[in-house]
Design an enzyme around this catalytic site. Structure first.
Site, PDB file in Angstrom:
ATOM      1  N   ASP A  85       0.580  -1.032   0.191  1.00  0.00           N
ATOM      2  CA  ASP A  85       0.116   0.158   0.320  1.00  0.00           C
ATOM      3  C   ASP A  85       1.414   1.015  -0.003  1.00  0.00           C
ATOM      4  OD1 ASP A  85      -3.294   0.350   0.156  1.00  0.00           O
ATOM      5  OD2 ASP A  85      -2.086   1.974   1.635  1.00  0.00           O
ATOM      6  N   ILE A  86       0.233   2.657  -0.908  1.00  0.00           N
ATOM      7  CA  ILE A  86       0.873   3.721  -1.102  1.00  0.00           C
ATOM      8  C   ILE A  86       0.408   3.999   0.609  1.00  0.00           C
ATOM      9  CG2 ILE A  86       2.209   5.304  -2.080  1.00  0.00           C
ATOM     10  CD1 ILE A  86       0.994   4.000  -4.850  1.00  0.00           C
ATOM     11  N   ASN A 100      -2.670  13.222  -4.159  1.00  0.00           N
ATOM     12  CA  ASN A 100      -4.502  13.916  -4.732  1.00  0.00           C
ATOM     13  C   ASN A 100      -4.747  14.671  -3.686  1.00  0.00           C
ATOM     14  OD1 ASN A 100      -4.019  11.312  -6.579  1.00  0.00           O
ATOM     15  ND2 ASN A 100      -5.195   9.967  -5.103  1.00  0.00           N
ATOM     16  N   ASP A 105      -2.120   9.486 -10.369  1.00  0.00           N
ATOM     17  CA  ASP A 105      -1.432   8.265 -11.254  1.00  0.00           C
ATOM     18  C   ASP A 105      -0.083   8.268 -11.579  1.00  0.00           C
ATOM     19  OD1 ASP A 105      -4.197   8.251 -11.411  1.00  0.00           O
ATOM     20  OD2 ASP A 105      -4.881   9.304 -13.355  1.00  0.00           O
ATOM     21  N   GLU A 134      -4.624   2.692  -4.519  1.00  0.00           N
ATOM     22  CA  GLU A 134      -3.010   2.484  -4.244  1.00  0.00           C
ATOM     23  C   GLU A 134      -2.986   1.157  -3.765  1.00  0.00           C
ATOM     24  OE1 GLU A 134      -4.401   4.015  -0.593  1.00  0.00           O
ATOM     25  OE2 GLU A 134      -5.569   3.466  -2.246  1.00  0.00           O
TER      26      GLU A 134
END
Length: 251
Positions: free
Chosen positions: A98-99, A106, A115, A141
């Site tokens: 997971d980022i 965002n 993106d 993500e």
């Protein structure tokens, strides 16, 4: 006076029996949007129709943004792998990533920047694995990697290599004013090994890896946590599948 012979106009070629009656416009439009306009073979030929089928099949298992396997392909691959491990006993590792703090990307730089980060992480993951491994984007993500024939002793090395490779290089984000930000990106990683010689399910394997992912996040992010092999005990559900219908079900 010069007389020029007129060449009779040839009637259009009749459609191939294979393509006659087929409504291919939607398929061709979809492939065009995906940048796959060049198809081998003459229009209407068996080779051309097969190339359309192959391209559509590939699109159906690819994530549109990153080009990685999508969740549908991932779940099928995970199911095949957990069955293979049950039959062969070879170890297999599942990593879920997971980022970290992706929502802030965002919110601060916009979804186009988000993106860009997703595509960059996807590219890095592709560089960190073997051809036999499956890398997928399984959520917003969230990514996952299936590593067949990965002995437990190699698990920490693989997870740390992925973590460090993503942390090493910041992503260049261009703001509206034209300034470039060097955005550091990190990931949290959780991992679990498939139970060997045990009938299990892809869902149970995924749940075990997710538990370790949540643990990595709780411990501060930008780290990996793997389920210790010694405590990879057979769950009650897996025990039920193992002994269902057998004389040992009361053990």
């Amino acid at each position: 006076m010069t007389v020029t012979a007129l060449t009779p106009r040839q009637p259009p070629s009749p459609p191939s029996p294979l393509s006659a009656g087929l409504q291919l416009e939607a398929a061709l439009s979809l492939l065009k949007q995906a940048g796959r306009e060049e198809l081998p073979g003459e229009a209407g030929s068996p080779e051309w129709l097969q190339s359309i089928i192959d391209a559509l099949c590939d699109l159906s298992v690819r994530d549109a943004l990153t080009g990685l396997a999508n969740r549908r392909h991932f779940e099928m691959a995970l199911g095949r792998e957990v069955d293979r491990v049950a039959r062969s006993g070879e170890p297999a590792l599942l990593l879920v990533l997971d980022i970290d703090h992706f929502k802030q990307v965002n919110d601060t730089f916009g979804h186009a920047a988000g993106d860009l980060v997703l595509k960059w992480v996807a590219g890095v993951l592709g560089e960190c694995v073997r051809p036999m491994d499956t890398v997928a984007r399984v959520g917003g993500e969230e990514f996952a990697i299936i590593l067949p024939n990965c002995p437990p002793a190699f698990g920490p090395t693989v997870a740390e290599r992925v973590r460090r490779r993503i942390e090493r290089d910041p992503v260049a984000i261009r703001a509206e004013a034209g300034t470039v930000h060097r955005l550091p990106v990190t990931v949290s990683i959780g991992g679990a090994f498939a139970p060997q010689w045990v009938r299990s399910t892809a869902l149970l394997w995924m749940e075990r890896a997710d538990v370790q992912l949540y643990r990595a996040k709780a411990e501060g992010r930008n780290r990996f946590c793997l389920e210790p092999v010694a405590v990879s005990l057979v769950s009650a559900e897996e025990k039920g599948m193992l002994f269902s219908g057998s004389q040992f079900q009361d053990l």
